[in-house]
Motif scaffolding. Structure first.
Motif, PDB file in Angstrom:
ATOM      1  N   LYS A  50       0.776  -1.323  -0.028  1.00  0.00           N
ATOM      2  CA  LYS A  50       0.053   0.037  -0.039  1.00  0.00           C
ATOM      3  C   LYS A  50       0.940   1.293  -0.040  1.00  0.00           C
ATOM      4  N   GLY A  85      -8.884   8.380  -4.036  1.00  0.00           N
ATOM      5  CA  GLY A  85      -8.863   8.054  -2.874  1.00  0.00           C
ATOM      6  C   GLY A  85     -10.116   8.533  -2.153  1.00  0.00           C
ATOM      7  N   VAL A 113      -4.726   8.959   3.776  1.00  0.00           N
ATOM      8  CA  VAL A 113      -5.095   8.139   2.659  1.00  0.00           C
ATOM      9  C   VAL A 113      -4.182   7.222   2.332  1.00  0.00           C
ATOM     10  N   SER A 114      -4.681   6.187   1.626  1.00  0.00           N
ATOM     11  CA  SER A 114      -3.922   5.031   1.341  1.00  0.00           C
ATOM     12  C   SER A 114      -4.196   4.252   0.140  1.00  0.00           C
ATOM     13  N   PHE A 115      -3.584   3.982  -0.706  1.00  0.00           N
ATOM     14  CA  PHE A 115      -3.666   3.561  -2.158  1.00  0.00           C
ATOM     15  C   PHE A 115      -3.183   2.121  -2.258  1.00  0.00           C
TER      16      PHE A 115
END
Length: 180
Positions: A50, A85, A113-115
């Motif tokens: 991630k 996101g 935030v995380s992708f």
């Protein structure tokens, strides 16, 4: 007495005029560069598949219009696509919603935030896309680039746990003799 009343009326008018000196939503959109956004880490880093990012957002005093809702969407853009996101929603003091409140006095907020990582994201950048909503109208703000690239050092690590030892000439007991 008449001069005193004229002076008092003028002072009241000036005070009222300075109290109404706040940005309109159009001025907010034009002055979007006044918002300070700092990503932590500055270079996006891959962690366990991630890309997590913490954004420290600072609004200056007098910037946020009290009746505006701002929807900010973080987007990671890479060659061949982009991934959005979860949006952050900020509201002015007079909006009766349950979003993050931004005072006209300014202030700082922290967003996370995380992708999910894919290989195409090696050469990418993070940008913020914002929309202002007020009185049934929507107003696009300029797109803001926040961070460049993704550090993929994690992919170079060998997780097999195998370690090859080099042969040495270790001897537990060394026999030395010396003459005196």
């Amino acid at each position: 007495m008449k001069r005193f009343l004229e002076f008092f009326a003028l002072a009241a008018l000036l005070t009222l005029g300075s109290a109404c000196n706040r940005m309109t939503p159009e001025q907010m959109a034009a002055g979007a560069d006044k918002i300070i956004v700092k990503p932590v880490p500055e270079v996006l880093t891959l962690r366990r598949g991630k890309i997590p990012v913490e954004l420290n957002v600072t609004f200056p005093k007098g910037y946020f219009y009290p009746e505006v809702v701002m929807v900010v969407t973080p987007v990671i853009v890479y060659e061949g696509g982009e991934k959005e996101g979860i949006p952050f929603i900020y509201q002015g003091e007079k909006v009766k919603d349950n979003d993050k409140l931004v005072s006209t006095k300014g202030g700082s907020l922290t967003e996370r935030v995380s992708f999910d990582y894919i290989d195409a994201m090696k050469n990418s950048h993070l940008e913020l896309r914002a929309v202002l909503m007020y009185s049934g109208k929507t107003l696009q703000m300029p797109v803001r680039k926040v961070a460049d690239g993704v550090c993929t050092l994690e992919q170079l690590a060998d997780l097999s746990g195998f370690c090859e030892y080099k042969k040495d000439d270790y001897q537990a007991i060394l026999k030395k003799t010396a003459e005196a």
